[in-house]
Design a protein around this motif. Structure first.
Motif, mmCIF file in Angstrom:
data_model
loop_
_atom_site.group_PDB
_atom_site.id
_atom_site.type_symbol
_atom_site.label_atom_id
_atom_site.label_comp_id
_atom_site.label_asym_id
_atom_site.label_seq_id
_atom_site.Cartn_x
_atom_site.Cartn_y
_atom_site.Cartn_z
ATOM 1 N N ALA A 172 0.853 -1.199 0.000
ATOM 2 C CA ALA A 172 0.000 0.000 0.000
ATOM 3 C C ALA A 172 0.884 1.242 0.000
ATOM 4 O O ALA A 172 1.825 1.330 0.787
ATOM 5 C CB ALA A 172 -0.913 0.004 1.226
ATOM 6 N N ALA A 173 0.596 2.195 -0.876
ATOM 7 C CA ALA A 173 1.423 3.405 -0.958
ATOM 8 C C ALA A 173 1.394 4.174 0.363
ATOM 9 O O ALA A 173 2.394 4.741 0.786
ATOM 10 C CB ALA A 173 0.942 4.289 -2.107
ATOM 11 N N ALA A 174 0.229 4.188 1.013
ATOM 12 C CA ALA A 174 0.103 4.873 2.300
ATOM 13 C C ALA A 174 -0.893 4.118 3.173
ATOM 14 O O ALA A 174 -1.698 3.327 2.680
ATOM 15 C CB ALA A 174 -0.353 6.316 2.091
ATOM 16 N N VAL A 175 -0.816 4.364 4.478
ATOM 17 C CA VAL A 175 -1.656 3.673 5.456
ATOM 18 C C VAL A 175 -2.207 4.708 6.430
ATOM 19 O O VAL A 175 -1.468 5.557 6.917
ATOM 20 C CB VAL A 175 -0.815 2.642 6.268
ATOM 21 C CG1 VAL A 175 -1.703 1.859 7.231
ATOM 22 C CG2 VAL A 175 -0.044 1.703 5.354
ATOM 23 N N ILE A 176 -3.518 4.645 6.686
ATOM 24 C CA ILE A 176 -4.091 5.443 7.776
ATOM 25 C C ILE A 176 -4.694 4.458 8.767
ATOM 26 O O ILE A 176 -5.649 3.751 8.433
ATOM 27 C CB ILE A 176 -5.206 6.398 7.311
ATOM 28 C CG1 ILE A 176 -4.710 7.375 6.248
ATOM 29 C CG2 ILE A 176 -5.775 7.158 8.522
ATOM 30 C CD1 ILE A 176 -5.819 8.158 5.558
ATOM 31 N N ILE A 177 -4.117 4.374 9.973
ATOM 32 C CA ILE A 177 -4.725 3.542 11.017
ATOM 33 C C ILE A 177 -5.643 4.455 11.819
ATOM 34 O O ILE A 177 -5.191 5.413 12.442
ATOM 35 C CB ILE A 177 -3.670 2.865 11.911
ATOM 36 C CG1 ILE A 177 -2.762 1.962 11.045
ATOM 37 C CG2 ILE A 177 -4.356 2.039 13.012
ATOM 38 C CD1 ILE A 177 -1.700 1.202 11.825
ATOM 39 N N THR A 178 -6.938 4.158 11.756
ATOM 40 C CA THR A 178 -7.908 5.021 12.435
ATOM 41 C C THR A 178 -7.929 4.717 13.932
ATOM 42 O O THR A 178 -7.688 3.592 14.357
ATOM 43 C CB THR A 178 -9.320 4.861 11.835
ATOM 44 O OG1 THR A 178 -9.711 3.489 11.928
ATOM 45 C CG2 THR A 178 -9.332 5.289 10.371
ATOM 46 N N GLY A 179 -8.223 5.761 14.719
ATOM 47 C CA GLY A 179 -8.023 5.654 16.160
ATOM 48 C C GLY A 179 -9.249 5.383 17.001
ATOM 49 O O GLY A 179 -9.162 5.330 18.223
ATOM 50 N N LEU A 193 -1.410 8.639 9.899
ATOM 51 C CA LEU A 193 -1.103 8.446 8.477
ATOM 52 C C LEU A 193 0.388 8.194 8.307
ATOM 53 O O LEU A 193 1.215 8.959 8.820
ATOM 54 C CB LEU A 193 -1.509 9.706 7.690
ATOM 55 C CG LEU A 193 -0.941 9.874 6.268
ATOM 56 C CD1 LEU A 193 -1.434 8.792 5.325
ATOM 57 C CD2 LEU A 193 -1.299 11.254 5.703
ATOM 58 N N PHE A 194 0.734 7.108 7.605
ATOM 59 C CA PHE A 194 2.129 6.865 7.205
ATOM 60 C C PHE A 194 2.168 6.850 5.689
ATOM 61 O O PHE A 194 1.489 6.039 5.052
ATOM 62 C CB PHE A 194 2.627 5.525 7.762
ATOM 63 C CG PHE A 194 4.053 5.216 7.382
ATOM 64 C CD1 PHE A 194 5.086 6.075 7.709
ATOM 65 C CD2 PHE A 194 4.358 4.052 6.691
ATOM 66 C CE1 PHE A 194 6.406 5.797 7.345
ATOM 67 C CE2 PHE A 194 5.674 3.754 6.324
ATOM 68 C CZ PHE A 194 6.694 4.624 6.660
ATOM 69 N N ASP A 195 2.917 7.771 5.104
ATOM 70 C CA ASP A 195 2.922 7.886 3.638
ATOM 71 C C ASP A 195 4.123 7.187 3.003
ATOM 72 O O ASP A 195 4.431 7.388 1.836
ATOM 73 C CB ASP A 195 2.893 9.365 3.220
ATOM 74 C CG ASP A 195 4.150 10.117 3.637
ATOM 75 O OD1 ASP A 195 5.097 9.488 4.188
ATOM 76 O OD2 ASP A 195 4.211 11.343 3.405
ATOM 77 N N GLY A 196 4.802 6.337 3.792
ATOM 78 C CA GLY A 196 5.978 5.653 3.276
ATOM 79 C C GLY A 196 7.265 6.352 3.672
ATOM 80 O O GLY A 196 8.342 5.771 3.619
ATOM 81 N N HIS A 197 7.143 7.620 4.097
ATOM 82 C CA HIS A 197 8.314 8.394 4.516
ATOM 83 C C HIS A 197 8.143 8.930 5.928
ATOM 84 O O HIS A 197 9.024 8.817 6.758
ATOM 85 C CB HIS A 197 8.561 9.565 3.554
ATOM 86 C CG HIS A 197 8.696 9.132 2.130
ATOM 87 N ND1 HIS A 197 9.789 8.437 1.661
ATOM 88 C CD2 HIS A 197 7.852 9.267 1.080
ATOM 89 C CE1 HIS A 197 9.615 8.175 0.377
ATOM 90 N NE2 HIS A 197 8.449 8.662 0.003
ATOM 91 N N GLN A 198 6.970 9.530 6.177
ATOM 92 C CA GLN A 198 6.794 10.137 7.496
ATOM 93 C C GLN A 198 5.403 9.871 8.053
ATOM 94 O O GLN A 198 4.492 9.504 7.312
ATOM 95 C CB GLN A 198 7.058 11.636 7.420
ATOM 96 C CG GLN A 198 6.097 12.369 6.506
ATOM 97 C CD GLN A 198 6.480 13.829 6.355
ATOM 98 O OE1 GLN A 198 7.664 14.172 6.350
ATOM 99 N NE2 GLN A 198 5.493 14.702 6.230
ATOM 100 N N PHE A 199 5.289 10.066 9.358
ATOM 101 C CA PHE A 199 4.017 9.896 10.045
ATOM 102 C C PHE A 199 3.368 11.261 10.282
ATOM 103 O O PHE A 199 4.052 12.235 10.574
ATOM 104 C CB PHE A 199 4.238 9.217 11.413
ATOM 105 C CG PHE A 199 4.526 7.752 11.305
ATOM 106 C CD1 PHE A 199 3.497 6.827 11.299
ATOM 107 C CD2 PHE A 199 5.837 7.295 11.210
ATOM 108 C CE1 PHE A 199 3.756 5.469 11.193
ATOM 109 C CE2 PHE A 199 6.114 5.941 11.104
ATOM 110 C CZ PHE A 199 5.059 5.022 11.100
ATOM 111 N N SER A 200 2.039 11.307 10.148
ATOM 112 C CA SER A 200 1.269 12.496 10.516
ATOM 113 C C SER A 200 0.133 12.024 11.405
ATOM 114 O O SER A 200 -0.394 10.924 11.216
ATOM 115 C CB SER A 200 0.650 13.174 9.290
ATOM 116 O OG SER A 200 1.591 13.297 8.254
#
Length: 266
Positions: A172-179, A193-200
């Protein structure tokens, strides 16, 4: 919305007869956010606010035919997948996305209902990981789904980030684990959100209500709608969280179980 060009999203998911989740929640979300919604139904469920009574997965050929009919005629700007039911349907959806070159795929890895009914068999799960995740712009698991996908228990912030990295490594290019499923005593819901480089991280105050049916479907659809409207992923995630928080604040106390969100709160 920019100009007058109609933006279109396609949801590929199961039908919820009570209207709180699945295709029905997706189409309401698209409409509420100003995106025209189209759909391919993968399964029919008999369900209400108390849970799923019965479910039948449609034939993979019929799912393919729905996607081809829509995409062959109407330009699709984003796609959201939800309940897929079995491996044959997952395979059909993967083939259609590739063949029709469908854009901006948001995968909600629906594995079970909040009341615990399985909505995807083991072969389907393997197929989803091997074939569908690599086509996803973003996958939006909740914590229990992220645990299944990553094979890791999530009990801390480190665990969560490790799981997000593992799911990203699956393609997956990016992952959002909902809280929403995390520590219920916490004041905020934090989506990561992890976009493959950084977390937001995106935060919204937790709303104390039992009426949260269809939250996962609604969040993934809201992300897809905002992507269809041209927003970048981080922006789409933040807007989706705000929309869902509002829909939970305006949730409807109908039925004897967990009531649905108020999709048209805006």
């Amino acid at each position: 919305m920019t100009g007058h060009a109609t933006r279109v999203a396609l949801t590929i998911a199961g039908s919820d007869s009570s209207g709180g989740a699945g295709i029905q929640a997706d189409l309401k979300t698209f409409a509420a956010l100003g995106v025209y919604g189209t759909s391919a139904i993968t399964a029919i469920t008999a369900q209400n606010t108390l849970g799923v009574v019965e479910a039948a997965v449609l034939s993979a050929d019929l799912v393919t035919a729905q996607i081809e009919a829509v995409a062959g005629d109407i330009e699709i700007h984003a796609v959201k997948t939800g309940m897929l039911g079995d491996a044959a349907v997952v395979e059909a959806v993967v083939a259609a996305i590739k063949e029709l070159d469908l854009p901006l795929v948001v995968v909600d890895p629906v594995l079970a209902t909040s009341s615990g009914s399985r909505l995807l068999d083991d072969d389907g799960l393997q197929m989803l990981v091997a074939e569908l995740l690599p086509l996803a712009l973003v996958v939006t698991p909740n914590v229990p789904e992220a645990e299944v996908l990553s094979g890791k228990r999530i009990q801390s912030e480190d665990d969560l980030r490790h799981a997000a990295r593992r799911i990203h490594e699956m393609g997956a290019a990016a992952v959002i684990i909902t809280g929403g499923h995390r520590a219920r005593y916490s004041r905020d819901v934090v989506d990561t959100l992890f976009d493959g480089h950084q977390f937001s991280e995106f935060r919204a105050p937790r709303v104390d209500t039992p009426d949260t049916r269809g939250t996962g479907c609604t969040f993934a659809s809201a992300v897809a709608a905002h992507l269809a409207l041209g927003h970048a992923l981080g922006d789409a995630a933040e807007r989706a969280q705000k929309y869902v928080a509002g829909a939970i604040r305006h949730s409807l106390s109908i039925g004897r179980g967990s009531g649905p969100l108020g999709h048209f709160w805006k």
